[in-house]
Design a protein around this motif. Structure first.
Motif, short mmCIF file in Angstrom:
data_model
loop_
_atom_site.label_atom_id
_atom_site.label_comp_id
_atom_site.label_asym_id
_atom_site.label_seq_id
_atom_site.Cartn_x
_atom_site.Cartn_y
_atom_site.Cartn_z
N VAL A 205 63.49 0.42 -5.56
CA VAL A 205 63.54 -0.14 -6.90
C VAL A 205 64.40 0.74 -7.81
O VAL A 205 65.27 0.25 -8.54
N PHE A 206 64.17 2.05 -7.74
CA PHE A 206 64.92 2.97 -8.60
C PHE A 206 66.37 3.11 -8.15
O PHE A 206 67.26 3.32 -8.98
N VAL B 43 73.08 0.22 -11.25
CA VAL B 43 73.64 -0.60 -12.33
C VAL B 43 74.37 0.33 -13.29
O VAL B 43 73.84 0.77 -14.32
N GLU B 44 75.59 0.68 -12.96
CA GLU B 44 76.33 1.65 -13.75
C GLU B 44 77.82 1.34 -13.76
O GLU B 44 78.32 0.63 -12.89
N PRO C 197 71.08 0.56 -17.81
CA PRO C 197 69.71 0.49 -18.33
C PRO C 197 69.35 1.69 -19.20
O PRO C 197 68.70 1.53 -20.24
N LEU D 159 62.43 6.65 -16.09
CA LEU D 159 63.60 6.31 -15.26
C LEU D 159 64.28 7.55 -14.70
O LEU D 159 64.59 7.61 -13.50
N ILE E 112 68.05 0.13 -9.73
CA ILE E 112 68.28 0.34 -11.16
C ILE E 112 69.38 1.37 -11.38
O ILE E 112 70.25 1.22 -12.24
N ASN F 235 74.77 4.98 -16.47
CA ASN F 235 73.76 4.01 -16.11
C ASN F 235 73.48 3.08 -17.29
O ASN F 235 73.10 3.54 -18.37
N THR G 134 62.84 6.09 -20.89
CA THR G 134 63.98 6.82 -20.34
C THR G 134 63.51 7.96 -19.45
O THR G 134 64.08 8.21 -18.38
#
Length: 353
Positions: free
Chosen positions: A29-30, A36-37, A44, A231, A33, A42, A228
């Motif tokens: 999952v991480f 997505v950069e 998010p 994450l 995420i 990044n 944050t």
């Protein structure tokens, strides 16, 4: 101060634990995420940083930015610490701790790479998160914005030469895409959005409408800060569990560097007679790091799995909890700061109409 704000350090600790646990239990999952950069930034995390800093930027009246010149002493102190002290003190600390004291405990082939990562981390002052730290110390927002903008301009021409000098490299690959995109995402876009919203609120409902929106956005800003943190620690949950000793040892020079540079900027501002509302953000800007640029530069120079990249990531991991501790120190020492004769004069001048 609300109950949530009063126990912010507790929530930070819980978020660190939750982030590491989730990163270890749900790495896929991480990873998704984290992927997505754009240019190592990044997206998010960028959105969460917007939610953090837009409420702070809403408080800034651009018409008053011209008054920031009276804080020239604070600007001078911050520039001195950021560019003449911080990268060189980190190089010294890296060589002492990683290259000598901790050498027997670290992988022999990564020593130089670890030191390089620490130097890269210290060579770029923080861009976005300092708005959060400044707000928590009731810092002068116009000074903070002006100082960040000035640091960004200097970083374009100074980052590569300083890193090249300290690493002994003939050429440094500056990740210009990361640098430009980060400044755009974390400074230009939020400033434009915040000023447009501020003008709209003042035009429709005056100061009362602006104050009402700021009151509603306050908890959202702190919530974004904690998200944050989850994450960032989730992204590195596996690495933390796999290499806890290496990460702990790399954290030592970073911690010393943060407190040394924050303390130096704070004391120099007191000696120079700057007001506490300037000394606080000056100390925080002097101590914090532009970790997005640091991580991207380390990966570009040494590779994704290098010791340099890991060292910059350690800077990411400790950024929030350590800077919150500096915020606490700045707030608790306000009476001591203002007891100094120059500081008393500065505070008195600021309080007079």
């Amino acid at each position: 101060m609300s109950l949530f704000e009063r126990y912010l350090t507790v929530w930070v600790g819980l978020c660190i634990v939750v982030g590491v646990a989730l990163g270890h239990l749900m790495p896929a999952v991480f990873h998704a995420i984290g992927a997505v950069e754009i240019a190592q930034v990044n997206l998010p995390v960028a959105v969460l940083i917007w939610l953090m800093i837009v409420p702070m930027l809403l408080r800034i009246d651009f018409a008053a930015l011209g008054e920031v010149g009276r804080h020239w002493r604070g600007i001078g102190v911050t520039l001195f610490v950021n560019w003449a002290v911080k990268p060189f003190s980190m190089a010294l600390l890296g060589w002492v701790f990683i290259g000598w004291l901790f050498r027997p405990l670290l992988p022999a082939g990564e020593i130089d790479s670890y030191i390089a990562g620490l130097i890269i981390l210290a060579a770029a002052p923080c861009t976005a998160m300092v708005f959060v730290w400044s707000n928590l110390t009731k810092g002068e927002p116009h000074f903070t914005l002006s100082q960040v903008a000035l640091n960004d301009a200097i970083m374009v021409v100074a980052f590569a030469p300083i890193v090249a000098l300290l690493l002994g490299l003939s050429a440094i690959t500056v990740p210009w895409g990361t640098l430009v995109l980060s400044v755009g995402l974390y400074i230009v876009i939020p400033v434009i959005a915040a000023q447009a919203l501020r003008r709209g609120l003042l035009a429709r409902g005056g100061q009362a409408a602006l104050d009402a929106v700021l009151a509603r956005l306050g908890p959202l800003s702190l919530g974004a800060l904690l998200a944050t943190l989850v994450l960032l620690f989730g992204f590195q949950g596996e690495a933390i569990i796999a290499q806890p000793l290496v990460i702990a040892l790399l954290a030592v020079p970073i911690l010393i560097q943060v407190y040394f540079n924050a303390g130096l900027a704070y004391v120099l501002n007191r000696m120079a007679g700057e007001a506490h509302c300037v000394a606080g953000p000056s100390a925080l800007i002097g101590a914090s790091n532009f970790f997005e640029l640091a991580v991207a530069a380390a990966i570009a120079l040494f590779g994704f799995s290098s010791g340099a990249a890991l060292a910059t990531v350690v800077g990411v991991l400790i950024e929030v909890p350590v800077m919150l501790s500096v915020v606490w120190i700045v707030n608790r020492s306000k009476d001591w700061y203002e007891a100094g004769a120059p500081a008393r004069r500065a505070e008195g001048a600021r309080s007079r109409p």
